[in-house]
Design a protein around this motif. Structure first.
Motif, mmCIF file in Angstrom:
data_model
loop_
_atom_site.group_PDB
_atom_site.id
_atom_site.type_symbol
_atom_site.label_atom_id
_atom_site.label_comp_id
_atom_site.label_asym_id
_atom_site.label_seq_id
_atom_site.Cartn_x
_atom_site.Cartn_y
_atom_site.Cartn_z
ATOM 1 N N LEU A 116 0.817 -0.981 0.182
ATOM 2 C CA LEU A 116 0.017 -0.184 -0.154
ATOM 3 C C LEU A 116 1.066 1.085 0.322
ATOM 4 O O LEU A 116 2.399 1.205 0.503
ATOM 5 C CB LEU A 116 -1.453 -0.021 1.093
ATOM 6 C CG LEU A 116 -1.567 -1.478 1.552
ATOM 7 C CD1 LEU A 116 -3.480 -1.314 2.782
ATOM 8 C CD2 LEU A 116 -3.392 -1.151 0.300
ATOM 9 N N SER A 117 0.365 2.647 -0.796
ATOM 10 C CA SER A 117 1.155 3.891 -0.395
ATOM 11 C C SER A 117 1.044 4.564 0.607
ATOM 12 O O SER A 117 1.872 5.284 1.395
ATOM 13 C CB SER A 117 0.745 4.706 -2.176
ATOM 14 O OG SER A 117 -0.744 4.628 -1.590
ATOM 15 N N ASP A 118 -0.018 4.477 1.784
ATOM 16 C CA ASP A 118 -0.005 5.092 2.499
ATOM 17 C C ASP A 118 -0.899 4.957 2.933
ATOM 18 O O ASP A 118 -1.398 3.666 3.497
ATOM 19 C CB ASP A 118 -0.136 6.736 1.431
ATOM 20 C CG ASP A 118 -1.606 6.706 1.482
ATOM 21 O OD1 ASP A 118 -3.001 5.970 1.630
ATOM 22 O OD2 ASP A 118 -2.026 7.603 -0.066
ATOM 23 N N ARG A 119 -1.224 6.062 4.140
ATOM 24 C CA ARG A 119 -1.431 5.391 5.970
ATOM 25 C C ARG A 119 -3.284 5.307 5.604
ATOM 26 O O ARG A 119 -4.517 4.457 6.607
ATOM 27 C CB ARG A 119 -1.809 6.162 7.089
ATOM 28 C CG ARG A 119 -0.088 6.801 7.403
ATOM 29 C CD ARG A 119 0.262 7.758 8.939
ATOM 30 N NE ARG A 119 -0.558 7.208 9.894
ATOM 31 C CZ ARG A 119 0.501 6.986 10.972
ATOM 32 N NH1 ARG A 119 2.230 6.467 10.775
ATOM 33 N NH2 ARG A 119 -1.198 6.462 12.001
ATOM 34 N N THR A 120 -3.434 6.181 4.731
ATOM 35 C CA THR A 120 -5.104 5.998 4.543
ATOM 36 C C THR A 120 -5.489 4.885 3.699
ATOM 37 O O THR A 120 -5.919 4.295 3.713
ATOM 38 C CB THR A 120 -5.184 7.417 3.255
ATOM 39 O OG1 THR A 120 -5.166 8.732 4.049
ATOM 40 C CG2 THR A 120 -6.937 7.153 3.423
ATOM 41 N N GLN A 121 -4.795 4.398 3.100
ATOM 42 C CA GLN A 121 -4.497 2.943 1.967
ATOM 43 C C GLN A 121 -4.366 2.105 3.092
ATOM 44 O O GLN A 121 -5.918 0.979 2.823
ATOM 45 C CB GLN A 121 -3.269 2.533 1.641
ATOM 46 C CG GLN A 121 -3.659 3.823 0.069
ATOM 47 C CD GLN A 121 -4.653 3.061 -0.817
ATOM 48 O OE1 GLN A 121 -5.247 1.830 -1.321
ATOM 49 N NE2 GLN A 121 -5.288 3.518 -0.916
ATOM 50 N N ALA A 122 -3.573 1.716 4.395
ATOM 51 C CA ALA A 122 -3.770 0.986 5.479
ATOM 52 C C ALA A 122 -5.082 1.091 6.107
ATOM 53 O O ALA A 122 -5.188 -0.013 6.571
ATOM 54 C CB ALA A 122 -2.064 1.146 6.070
ATOM 55 N N ALA A 123 -5.094 2.167 6.148
ATOM 56 C CA ALA A 123 -6.647 2.181 7.440
ATOM 57 C C ALA A 123 -7.843 1.947 6.051
ATOM 58 O O ALA A 123 -8.578 0.788 6.782
ATOM 59 C CB ALA A 123 -7.038 3.731 7.649
ATOM 60 N N LEU A 124 -8.070 1.646 5.047
ATOM 61 C CA LEU A 124 -9.417 1.156 4.192
ATOM 62 C C LEU A 124 -8.725 0.043 4.765
ATOM 63 O O LEU A 124 -9.957 -1.242 4.035
ATOM 64 C CB LEU A 124 -9.270 1.899 3.172
ATOM 65 C CG LEU A 124 -9.650 3.396 3.261
ATOM 66 C CD1 LEU A 124 -8.779 4.282 1.434
ATOM 67 C CD2 LEU A 124 -11.267 3.900 3.539
ATOM 68 N N TRP A 125 -7.378 -1.162 4.336
ATOM 69 C CA TRP A 125 -7.777 -1.857 4.235
ATOM 70 C C TRP A 125 -8.020 -2.571 4.701
ATOM 71 O O TRP A 125 -8.589 -3.646 5.021
ATOM 72 C CB TRP A 125 -5.799 -2.503 3.691
ATOM 73 C CG TRP A 125 -5.575 -3.388 3.468
ATOM 74 C CD1 TRP A 125 -5.382 -4.163 2.189
ATOM 75 C CD2 TRP A 125 -5.671 -4.824 4.154
ATOM 76 N NE1 TRP A 125 -4.612 -5.969 2.824
ATOM 77 C CE2 TRP A 125 -5.410 -5.773 3.233
ATOM 78 C CE3 TRP A 125 -5.497 -4.627 5.981
ATOM 79 C CZ2 TRP A 125 -4.925 -7.242 4.589
ATOM 80 C CZ3 TRP A 125 -5.480 -5.694 6.427
ATOM 81 C CH2 TRP A 125 -5.548 -6.937 5.734
ATOM 82 N N ALA A 126 -7.606 -1.619 6.328
ATOM 83 C CA ALA A 126 -7.677 -2.858 7.677
ATOM 84 C C ALA A 126 -9.255 -2.568 7.822
ATOM 85 O O ALA A 126 -9.806 -3.909 8.426
ATOM 86 C CB ALA A 126 -7.779 -1.612 9.014
ATOM 87 N N VAL A 127 -10.592 -1.985 7.628
ATOM 88 C CA VAL A 127 -11.482 -2.100 7.389
ATOM 89 C C VAL A 127 -12.011 -2.813 6.852
ATOM 90 O O VAL A 127 -13.463 -3.333 7.090
ATOM 91 C CB VAL A 127 -12.068 -0.111 7.202
ATOM 92 C CG1 VAL A 127 -13.568 -0.487 6.701
ATOM 93 C CG2 VAL A 127 -12.034 0.591 8.337
ATOM 94 N N ARG A 128 -11.696 -2.463 5.477
ATOM 95 C CA ARG A 128 -12.108 -3.714 4.287
ATOM 96 C C ARG A 128 -12.522 -5.490 4.687
ATOM 97 O O ARG A 128 -12.321 -6.189 4.286
ATOM 98 C CB ARG A 128 -11.743 -3.847 3.310
ATOM 99 C CG ARG A 128 -12.453 -4.280 1.703
ATOM 100 C CD ARG A 128 -11.580 -4.237 0.528
ATOM 101 N NE ARG A 128 -12.537 -4.301 -0.466
ATOM 102 C CZ ARG A 128 -12.530 -4.882 -1.721
ATOM 103 N NH1 ARG A 128 -10.446 -4.209 -2.344
ATOM 104 N NH2 ARG A 128 -12.554 -5.071 -3.312
ATOM 105 N N ASN A 129 -10.926 -5.799 5.421
ATOM 106 C CA ASN A 129 -10.483 -6.524 5.462
ATOM 107 C C ASN A 129 -10.597 -6.828 6.896
ATOM 108 O O ASN A 129 -10.026 -8.976 7.521
ATOM 109 C CB ASN A 129 -9.694 -7.281 5.429
ATOM 110 C CG ASN A 129 -8.853 -7.137 4.190
ATOM 111 O OD1 ASN A 129 -9.417 -7.501 2.980
ATOM 112 N ND2 ASN A 129 -8.398 -6.282 3.650
ATOM 113 N N GLY A 130 -11.342 -6.574 8.075
ATOM 114 C CA GLY A 130 -11.909 -6.721 9.303
ATOM 115 C C GLY A 130 -10.447 -6.980 10.346
ATOM 116 O O GLY A 130 -10.616 -7.253 11.563
ATOM 117 N N ALA A 131 -9.227 -6.100 9.956
ATOM 118 C CA ALA A 131 -8.777 -5.263 11.365
ATOM 119 C C ALA A 131 -8.259 -4.213 11.527
ATOM 120 O O ALA A 131 -7.303 -4.165 12.475
ATOM 121 C CB ALA A 131 -7.196 -6.297 9.935
ATOM 122 N N ALA A 132 -9.570 -3.527 11.763
ATOM 123 C CA ALA A 132 -10.187 -2.413 11.912
ATOM 124 C C ALA A 132 -9.772 -2.914 13.782
ATOM 125 O O ALA A 132 -10.781 -4.007 14.094
ATOM 126 C CB ALA A 132 -10.619 -1.332 11.582
ATOM 127 N N GLY A 133 -9.889 -1.656 14.609
ATOM 128 C CA GLY A 133 -9.716 -2.429 15.998
ATOM 129 C C GLY A 133 -11.437 -1.672 16.180
ATOM 130 O O GLY A 133 -12.602 -1.464 15.432
#
Length: 214
Positions: A197-214
């Motif tokens: 991924l290219s930046d923090r926003t991409q990482a946050a979105l990845w986390a939300v989509r893949n169930g890794a968000a808190g």
């Protein structure tokens, strides 16, 4: 009485829109409209001058539009959270805006109470997205989904990723996990590399989509 007043800057080329937003927001106990701007360039200048907490930014404006203004604010390291105000028909332009640093978006026909809630949420560090936009943004980077890449993350990296998804800064993550900021920065770099991924926003979105968000 609110503990902290959220300072808001309105950036829209239509005076009637700005007036309507101001009229509603000024009755909120915890929100204060500190200024207005009619295009992106003026919006950047006013954001630097007034240092608002949240900027409500239109995307399409004569001269400097919202996306270019977002890029400029990021270059200047302005700490304001930017909430895009757009119409449903402009949904495709939301993805570039998010990539440029926006914290989320609302539609122009948003319910007034929902708008106030969105401002409070963005100010608290959250990212506001509709599922279809999150998917579109991630698909640009990863057409295949890439869910399997998450298995390469260590337990600590997943903790850091969850806090990134909550909108936390490196300093806040370091405090929450009792780590140094340098260590957190290393974890963030490793997360971006492993997930491609290219930046923090991409990482946050990845986390939300893949169930890794808190």
């Amino acid at each position: 009485m609110a503990d902290k007043i959220i300072k808001v800057l309105l950036v829209d080329d239509h005076q009637v829109v700005r007036r309507g937003l101001r009229t509603f927001l000024e009755v909120q106990d915890d929100i204060e409209v500190v200024g207005e701007a009619s295009d992106g360039a003026e919006g950047v200048a006013r954001a630097e001058e007034l240092r608002p907490d949240v900027v409500l930014m239109d995307i399409k404006m004569p001269g400097t539009g919202g996306i270019e203004a977002l890029r400029r604010l990021r270059e200047l390291e302005n700490p304001a959270r930017v909430l895009i105000v757009t119409s449903f028909t402009e949904q495709r332009t939301v993805v570039p805006a998010l990539r440029a640093g926006a914290s989320g978006y609302v539609y122009k026909d948003v319910d007034p109470d929902a708008l106030a809630g969105a401002i409070r949420s963005v100010h608290a560090g959250h990212i506001l997205l509709q599922p279809e936009v999150a998917g579109a943004l991630l698909a640009q980077e990863d057409p295949g989904g890439g869910t399997g890449r998450g298995s390469t993350l260590t337990e600590r990296e997943r903790e850091v990723l969850g806090l990134i998804a909550d909108g936390r800064s490196n300093r806040e993550i370091a405090r929450a996990l009792v780590l140094s900021e340098k260590t957190v920065k290393t974890h963030v770099s490793n997360i971006l590399m492993k997930l491609d991924l290219s930046d923090r926003t991409q990482a946050a979105l990845w986390a939300v989509r893949n169930g890794a968000a808190g």
